[in-house]
Design an enzyme around this catalytic site. Structure first.
Site, short mmCIF file in Angstrom:
data_model
loop_
_atom_site.label_atom_id
_atom_site.label_comp_id
_atom_site.label_asym_id
_atom_site.label_seq_id
_atom_site.Cartn_x
_atom_site.Cartn_y
_atom_site.Cartn_z
N TYR A 94 0.82 -1.21 0.00
CA TYR A 94 0.00 0.00 0.00
C TYR A 94 0.85 1.26 0.00
O TYR A 94 0.53 2.24 -0.68
CB TYR A 94 -0.92 0.00 1.23
CG TYR A 94 -2.16 -0.83 1.06
CD1 TYR A 94 -3.40 -0.24 0.82
CD2 TYR A 94 -2.11 -2.22 1.14
CE1 TYR A 94 -4.55 -1.01 0.67
CE2 TYR A 94 -3.26 -2.99 0.99
CZ TYR A 94 -4.47 -2.38 0.76
OH TYR A 94 -5.60 -3.14 0.60
N TYR A 142 3.64 4.93 -2.91
CA TYR A 142 3.85 6.34 -2.58
C TYR A 142 5.32 6.63 -2.30
O TYR A 142 5.80 7.74 -2.55
CB TYR A 142 2.99 6.71 -1.37
CG TYR A 142 1.51 6.56 -1.67
CD1 TYR A 142 0.84 7.52 -2.42
CD2 TYR A 142 0.80 5.45 -1.23
CE1 TYR A 142 -0.51 7.37 -2.72
CE2 TYR A 142 -0.56 5.30 -1.53
CZ TYR A 142 -1.20 6.27 -2.27
OH TYR A 142 -2.52 6.12 -2.58
#
Length: 521
Positions: free
Chosen positions: A346, A350
């Site tokens: 997850y 990023y």
């Protein structure tokens, strides 16, 4: 008076005004033309241009000045305030307060007489504030957004690239030689450190993946992984739905980041009061208009997951929490189901997106390729001095890095590591963050209770501004009678082909007597 005459007179007036904007003039001209085409009244467009030009000037400082002008002004400030400091009645606090009121921007909290007498100090301050002021005006005028220039303006991005390239050339032109006879270019040494984006990304992924392994290995605690997103209130966003946000309060990305930090500090205090333990990582990244938002991957005992979520929701919604869209966009929480994949995945996206774009294709936020937009994100972080990645809980990464260095110098150690300390060093050397965390007291152990700490040396020689220089000397533990260290070479930095030491000795030195050690974390 005919319309054509009025327009001609206005063009003359506007041309004179835009010359005062220096390099920002052409962009203001494009904005003015665009606004008139949209139907904005001429008087309103003119007034806005005048206000922008006024914000580019403060006393003798032009925010769109070229670098030579900034250097000249820095020299002038250093002489002016250096002479003033000679007076016995000189008050540094009063001088700083007067300067900040006069010029409209703050000076660092450590500003003192040696600093205000140094042109280098002023160059750094003036360059930073000039870049931020011009970048902020770009945001307010709509030149920083998706479809135009995501994250940072094109002019800000080009300036950052040019500075980065100048720094790289300087590193390549300089060499470091130690007293072991080893010689390297500074560029080679930088490439071996976390200054190298690849190394930075790899280390972050090792630590993040290690945290998840640690959670899995302690199933008795029942660590739950939750992915949270925090977004600022609408008034911090310059652009909304492709247009200038009518609610925008003029905040800079740095001010929006400060707001997020303040809410996080309040949330952490509430978590401590509630006795909720957690660990994980936070990533700060920009929306397309440069406004920061946070992504957090946190591990928390399953029994306390709902309490954590409630507290985090409360503090991010505390300001303007009832405005339209707040419930949908301000706060998001997603519990990670390990049956569908690892929690690390997850946040991995990023991390890569904000460093070098590795393994990614398109950046949907910026509508461009991730390899390009990652550079723009790094420029955004540099201009606004925003820390992109922060570890929450867990052992200090500085101890981890020193352990890895120590492992490469086991034959030259002063002090004999205990078996427990050697296990910590070996775990770090293998890149086993989970094992390192375990041996260092666990993910939620208080820092001062961790078995291994950094040993610092306070050098006799003071720094450029008379500050005490404190450098890492080695490692120490609560049950270790003597600090564990290895000989650190003395370095000379110079231009390639020169025998002159043009920077001076590196901060590293030979092992000093034990009396000079100061142990702290």
């Amino acid at each position: 008076m005919t319309t054509s005459f009025v327009l001609k007179e206005n063009e003359v007036w506007l041309s004179k005004l835009l010359t005062r904007a220096r390099t920002f003039g052409p962009k203001l001209k494009r904005w003015h033309t665009r606004e008139l085409a949209k139907g904005t009244p001429l008087r309103d467009a003119n007034t806005r241009v005048r206000h922008v030009v006024e914000r580019l000037w403060v006393e003798d400082f032009h925010f769109a000045a070229d670098d030579q002008e900034i250097r000249d002004l820095a020299e002038s400030f250093a002489k002016r305030y250096g002479r003033a400091a000679i007076n016995s009645s000189f008050d540094i606090k009063r001088m700083v307060a007067t300067f900040e009121k006069q010029y409209g921007f703050p000076l660092p909290s450590n500003t003192d007489i040696p600093r205000i007498s140094c042109a280098k100090f002023w160059r750094r301050q003036l360059r930073n504030v000039a870049a931020q002021r011009v970048e902020q005006l770009n945001r307010e005028l709509g030149f920083t957004r998706r479809g135009v220039a995501a994250y940072v303006s094109d002019s800000g991005f080009k300036s950052w690239l040019a500075k980065d390239q100048r720094n790289r050339r300087l590193l390549e032109d300089m060499e470091a030689e130690n007293d072991f006879g080893q010689s390297y270019s500074l560029a080679e040494l930088a490439d071996l450190s976390i200054s190298n984006p690849v190394n930075k990304r790899n280390e972050l992924m090792v630590r993040l993946d290690g945290f998840e392994d640690y959670a899995e290995q302690h199933s008795a605690v029942g660590w739950a992984a939750v992915f949270y997103t925090w977004t600022c209130p609408s008034k911090y966003h310059a652009i909304t739905k492709g247009k200038i946000n009518p609610k925008y309060n003029g905040s800079t990305p740095a001010e929006a980041q400060a707001w997020l930090n303040s809410q996080w500090q309040k949330a952490r205090a509430a978590l401590i009061r509630a006795g909720i333990s957690l660990y994980g990582f936070r990533v700060a990244e920009p929306h397309h208009d440069g406004t920061p938002h946070w992504h957090m991957l946190l591990f928390v005992p399953k029994a306390r997951r709902k309490a954590l979520t409630k507290i985090l929701r409360h503090y991010i919604m505390a300001e303007d929490g009832h405005e339209p869209g707040a419930r949908k966009h301000r706060f998001k929480a997603e519990v990670i189901d390990p049956r569908k994949g690892r929690a690390t995945a997850y946040l991995a996206k990023y991390i890569s997106k904000n460093i070098d774009g590795y393994g990614l294709d398109m950046d949907d936020e910026a509508e461009d390729h991730s390899a390009i937009t990652a550079l723009r994100v790094r420029a955004w972080s540099s201009i606004w001095n925003i820390r992109q990645f922060q570890q929450i809980g867990g052992p200090p990464v500085t101890v981890y890095r020193e352990c890895r260095k120590t492992a490469r110098n086991l034959d030259a150690l002063t002090g004999v590591p205990t078996p427990e300390v050697m296990e910590i060093i070996e775990a770090a050397d293998k890149g086993n963050w989970s094992g390192f965390t375990e041996k260092m007291g666990g993910a939620v152990c208080k820092r001062l209770r961790r078995p291994l700490q950094l040993a610092y040396l306070v050098k006799e020689k003071l720094g450029q501004y008379g500050d005490t220089i404190k450098q890492v000397f080695g490692l120490w533990s609560h049950d270790q009678p003597k600090a564990i260290s290895y000989p650190k070479p003395e370095w000379t930095i110079r231009r390639k082909g020169s025998s002159l030491n043009c920077i001076g000795e590196c901060l590293q030195s030979q092992a000093p007597p034990a009396i000079a050690l100061e142990f702290c974390q």
